[in-house]
Design an enzyme around this catalytic site. Structure first.
Site, mmCIF file in Angstrom:
data_model
loop_
_atom_site.group_PDB
_atom_site.id
_atom_site.type_symbol
_atom_site.label_atom_id
_atom_site.label_comp_id
_atom_site.label_asym_id
_atom_site.label_seq_id
_atom_site.Cartn_x
_atom_site.Cartn_y
_atom_site.Cartn_z
ATOM 1 N N GLY A 240 0.822 -1.567 -0.296
ATOM 2 C CA GLY A 240 0.221 0.431 -0.258
ATOM 3 C C GLY A 240 1.004 1.148 0.090
ATOM 4 N N GLU A 282 4.397 -5.826 1.597
ATOM 5 C CA GLU A 282 3.702 -6.186 0.459
ATOM 6 C C GLU A 282 3.824 -5.601 -0.402
ATOM 7 O OE1 GLU A 282 -0.213 -8.381 0.919
ATOM 8 O OE2 GLU A 282 1.024 -10.484 1.876
ATOM 9 N N PRO A 283 4.691 -4.175 -0.925
ATOM 10 C CA PRO A 283 5.419 -3.461 -1.489
ATOM 11 C C PRO A 283 4.698 -4.380 -2.798
ATOM 12 C CG PRO A 283 7.253 -3.505 -0.815
ATOM 13 C CD PRO A 283 6.501 -4.811 0.100
ATOM 14 N N GLY A 284 3.854 -3.868 -4.181
ATOM 15 C CA GLY A 284 4.189 -3.569 -5.464
ATOM 16 C C GLY A 284 4.307 -2.186 -5.666
ATOM 17 N N ARG A 285 3.821 -1.714 -5.541
ATOM 18 C CA ARG A 285 3.985 -0.311 -6.367
ATOM 19 C C ARG A 285 4.703 1.050 -5.918
ATOM 20 N NH1 ARG A 285 -1.167 3.030 -7.675
ATOM 21 N NH2 ARG A 285 -1.707 1.408 -6.243
ATOM 22 N N TYR A 324 -9.669 5.217 -12.404
ATOM 23 C CA TYR A 324 -9.679 5.605 -10.923
ATOM 24 C C TYR A 324 -9.345 6.789 -11.084
ATOM 25 C CZ TYR A 324 -7.810 0.812 -9.782
ATOM 26 O OH TYR A 324 -7.148 -0.243 -9.978
ATOM 27 N N CYS A 351 -12.231 3.717 -28.625
ATOM 28 C CA CYS A 351 -13.660 4.247 -28.805
ATOM 29 C C CYS A 351 -14.799 4.635 -27.544
ATOM 30 C CB CYS A 351 -14.778 3.403 -30.159
ATOM 31 S SG CYS A 351 -14.129 3.637 -31.235
ATOM 32 N N TYR A 380 0.419 -1.570 -11.882
ATOM 33 C CA TYR A 380 -0.636 -1.554 -12.457
ATOM 34 C C TYR A 380 -1.049 -1.165 -13.886
ATOM 35 C CZ TYR A 380 -1.111 -2.880 -7.828
ATOM 36 O OH TYR A 380 -0.376 -3.137 -6.419
HETATM 37 N N1 LLP Z 1 -0.350 -7.511 -0.847
HETATM 38 C C1 LLP Z 1 -1.659 -7.420 -1.325
HETATM 39 C C2 LLP Z 1 -2.699 -8.652 -0.414
HETATM 40 C C3 LLP Z 1 -2.932 -6.614 -2.149
HETATM 41 O O1 LLP Z 1 -4.341 -6.823 -2.441
HETATM 42 C C4 LLP Z 1 -1.681 -5.613 -2.759
HETATM 43 C C5 LLP Z 1 -3.087 -4.784 -3.894
HETATM 44 C C6 LLP Z 1 -0.599 -5.429 -2.301
HETATM 45 C C7 LLP Z 1 -0.456 -6.095 -1.697
HETATM 46 C C8 LLP Z 1 0.061 -4.557 -3.195
HETATM 47 O O2 LLP Z 1 -0.032 -3.114 -2.922
HETATM 48 P P1 LLP Z 1 0.708 -1.817 -3.565
HETATM 49 O O3 LLP Z 1 1.817 -1.795 -2.771
HETATM 50 O O4 LLP Z 1 0.974 -1.592 -4.543
HETATM 51 O O5 LLP Z 1 -0.368 -0.463 -3.123
HETATM 52 N N2 LLP Z 1 -5.140 -1.568 -9.711
HETATM 53 C C9 LLP Z 1 -4.948 -0.263 -8.524
HETATM 54 C C10 LLP Z 1 -4.001 -1.122 -7.204
HETATM 55 C C11 LLP Z 1 -4.976 -2.259 -7.280
HETATM 56 C C12 LLP Z 1 -3.792 -3.057 -5.670
HETATM 57 C C13 LLP Z 1 -4.652 -4.643 -5.769
HETATM 58 N N3 LLP Z 1 -3.683 -5.029 -4.441
HETATM 59 C C14 LLP Z 1 -4.459 0.808 -8.624
HETATM 60 O O6 LLP Z 1 -3.551 0.671 -10.443
HETATM 61 O O7 LLP Z 1 -3.858 1.352 -8.069
#
Ligand code: LLP
Length: 428
Positions: A240, A282-285, A324, A351, A380
Site C-alpha cells: 500500500g 508486500e509493496p508492489g507500487r 480511477y 471508442c 498496475y
Molecule cells: N498485498 C495485497 C494482498 C494486495 O491486494 C495488494 C494490492 C498489495 C499487497 C500491493 O499493494 P501496493 O503496494 O501495490 O499498493 N489497481 C490499483 C491498485 C490495486 C491494488 C490491489 N492490491 C491501482 O492501479 O492503483
C-alpha cells in the site's frame, strides 16, 4: 515532486541511459520502458529502511503490480519473496525462479481447484475466510500444512474507493473479532498456524491509517497468542505504500515510515511477549511504479469544442486514468522539461469518451508526430491492460546502462484471435 526526469545532451528524455526517442523508433509505440536500476534502487531503499530498524524483515513483492518475468527475475536476484493472488501468479513466480517457500498465496474467493493448485505447488497459503479453511481441510495433502489468515483490521485507506481493502465495506479477510476462533478452528482441523496478515489498501501516502492497522493486527496476534499459545513466525502488514503521481504530492519518507511502523511493532511484540516474528511487507507500487514510462505518439491534433491531442495508446494500454480518474504526469519526450504553453486534453484511441489520459492538462506545444512519455507506468499498468477494441497489447522493453532488451513482444492480431474457435457449421 519533480519526477526526477533525466535528459541527455540533446535535451531528450533519457530512461536508464537510453534515449526515449530512439527506443520509440526501434520498437514502435505504444511502448512500456522499464528502468532496471530504478527497480533495484526502490527495492533496496525500502528493504534497508526496514532492516535498519529490525533485522528479521522480509519483502513479499506484490507481483500483481507488474508480472513481467524480467521484473520478477530482477527482484528475485535482490532477494525478494512474492505476494501472489492467483494460481497464474504462483505459476509465473515459480517460472521466475522463486522457490515455493518464498511465495505467499493470498487468494480471495478462492475455488477448491485453486487451493489444490496452491497445495500442490508447496507455496505458503494465506486464507481469506473460514470457508476457504474448511474447504482446504478436505483436500488431499492439507493435513499438517502451515497456514495464516488475512484479517480485516477495521481500517482501510487508498487513493480511490476501489483500492480500499480494509474496514466495513471490504470483502477481504476474516473479521478481527473472529480471528481467535478462526485460528482455533484451523488447529482443530490439523493445520499449523504460522502467520497473520492484513492489507488495508493501495496508494497510501499518509502513514496514520497504516499505523492503526499495525496496532490492530498486533493486538489480534497478541490475543491469538494468549488464547491459543500460537507464536507466529511472521506478521505481514501487506502493501500500500504510495508514490507521488501529481506534482503536488511528495515522496513518502520511507525511513520515518519504517521507524514508526517498526516502533509500534516492537512495542506490541514486547507487550504480548511474542518472541521475534518476521515482519513482512508486500509493496508492489513502491517498487515498480515509477520505474516505467509509457511512450505513446501523438497522431492527431484536433480543435472541436475542446483542444485534443490524440495518441496511439488508450485505456486498453493504461487503464488507471479511466478507471480511477488517476493523474499520470505526461511530458513531451524530446524536451521533458519544456514549459506548458496551453491546456489540452490528451485522448486515447479507444471508442469510448472516457478514454482520456488527461483533461485540460497544461502542456507545451504539441504537434502530430510528437512522442509523449506517461510517467509512473510501472505498476498496475501493463498488468491491467486488455485487448479491447481488438487492439494488440503493447510491447515492453527493459533498459540498463543505455542498452535495451525487448522483454515482451507486441501482440499481433493473430494473438488476439488465438483462442477463438468457429463451430464447424459456421466454417466457410
Ligand atoms: N498485498 C495485497 C494482498 C494486495 O491486494 C495488494 C494490492 C498489495 C499487497 C500491493 O499493494 P501496493 O503496494 O501495490 O499498493 N489497481 C490499483 C491498485 C490495486 C491494488 C490491489 N492490491 C491501482 O492501479 O492503483
Amino acid at each position: 515532486m519533480d519526477f526526477n526526469l533525466k535528459t541527455n545532451e540533446k535535451g531528450n528524455l533519457s530512461i536508464g541511459g537510453a534515449n526515449a526517442l530512439e527506443l520509440a523508433e526501434e520498437y514502435g509505440t505504444p511502448l512500456y520502458v522499464a528502468d532496471e536500476d530504478r527497480i533495484r534502487d526502490n527495492y533496496n531503499r525500502i528493504n534497508k529502511a526496514f532492516t535498519d530498524q529490525y533485522k528479521d524483515f522480509k519483502i513479499f513483492y506484490a507481483c500483481k503490480a507488474n508480472t513481467n518475468l524480467a521484473v520478477m527475475r530482477i527482484l528475485e536476484e535482490e532477494g525478494s519473496s512474492i505476494d501472489a493472488v492467483s494460481p497464474g501468479e504462483i505459476y509465473t513466480s515459480l517460472l521466475a525462479g522463486y522457490s515455493p517457500d518464498r511465495i505467499l498465496f493470498t487468494g480471495n474467493n478462492t475455488t477448491n481447484e485453486e487451493l489444490e493448485f496452491a497445495l500442490e505447488s508447496g507455496v505458503r497459503i494465506n486464507l481469506d475466510s473460514t470457508s476457504a479453511l474448511e474447504r482446504l481441510a478436505k483436500l488431499p495433502g492439507a493435513e499438517g500444512r502451515e497456514i495464516s489468515f488475512r484479517v480485516n483490521p477495521k481500517v482501510g485507506a487508498g487513493h480511490h474507493d476501489h483500492c480500499i481493502t480494509g474496514g466495513d465495506l471490504s470483502k477481504f479477510g476474516v473479521m478481527e473479532e473472529e480471528a481467535v476462533n478462526a485460528y482455533r478452528q484451523a488447529i482443530d482441523l490439523g493445520f499449523k498456524p504460522v502467520g497473520i496478515h492484513s492489507h488495508i489498501g493501495s496508494g497510501i501516502l499518509d502513514p496514520e491509517p497504516f499505523k492503526l492497522a499495525v496496532h490492530t493486527l498486533m493486538d489480534t496476534a497478541g490475543h491469538v497468542y494468549r488464547e491459543l499459545g500460537v507464536e507466529f513466525d511472521f506478521i505481514d502488514f501487506g502493501g500500500g505504500m504510495g508514490i507521488p503521481y501529481t506534482p503536488q504530492e511528495s515522496l513518502l519518507d520511507i525511513n520515518k515510515f519504517a521507524e514508526e511502523i517498526v516502533g509500534l511493532f516492537k512495542e506490541k511484540m514486547y507487550q504480548y511477549n511474542m518472541g521475534n516474528p518476521t515482519l513482512c511487507l508486500e509493496p508492489g507500487r513502491y517498487i515498480v511504479g515509477d520505474a516505467s514510462y509509457l511512450l505513446t505518439r501523438v497522431n492527431t491534433i484536433k480543435h472541436s469544442y475542446r483542444k485534443f491531442a490524440g495518441v496511439d495508446a488508450g485505456f486498453n494500454t493504461l487503464l488507471r486514468p479511466t478507471m480511477y480518474g488517476s493523474y499520470h504526469h505526461i511530458v513531451r519526450a524530446n524536451d521533458p522539461l519544456a514549459e506548458p504553453s496551453q491546456e489540452i486534453d490528451i485522448a486515447g484511441n479507444i471508442c469510448e469518451s472516457g478514454d482520456l489520459f488527461a483533461r485540460g492538462r497544461p502542456m507545451p506545444d504539441l504537434k502530430e508526430g510528437d512522442l509523449l512519455a506517461i510517467l509512473n507506468a510501472g505498476a498496475y499498468a501493463f498488468s491491467m491492460s486488455s485487448q479491447y477494441n481488438s487492439r494488440p497489447r503493447a510491447a515492453e522493453v527493459l533498459v540498463k546502462d543505455g542498452e535495451s532488451d525487448l522483454i515482451r513482444e507486441r501482440e499481433t492480431f493473430a494473438d488476439i484471435l488465438s483462442k477463438q474457435n468457429l463451430p464447424a457449421r459456421l466454417l466457410k
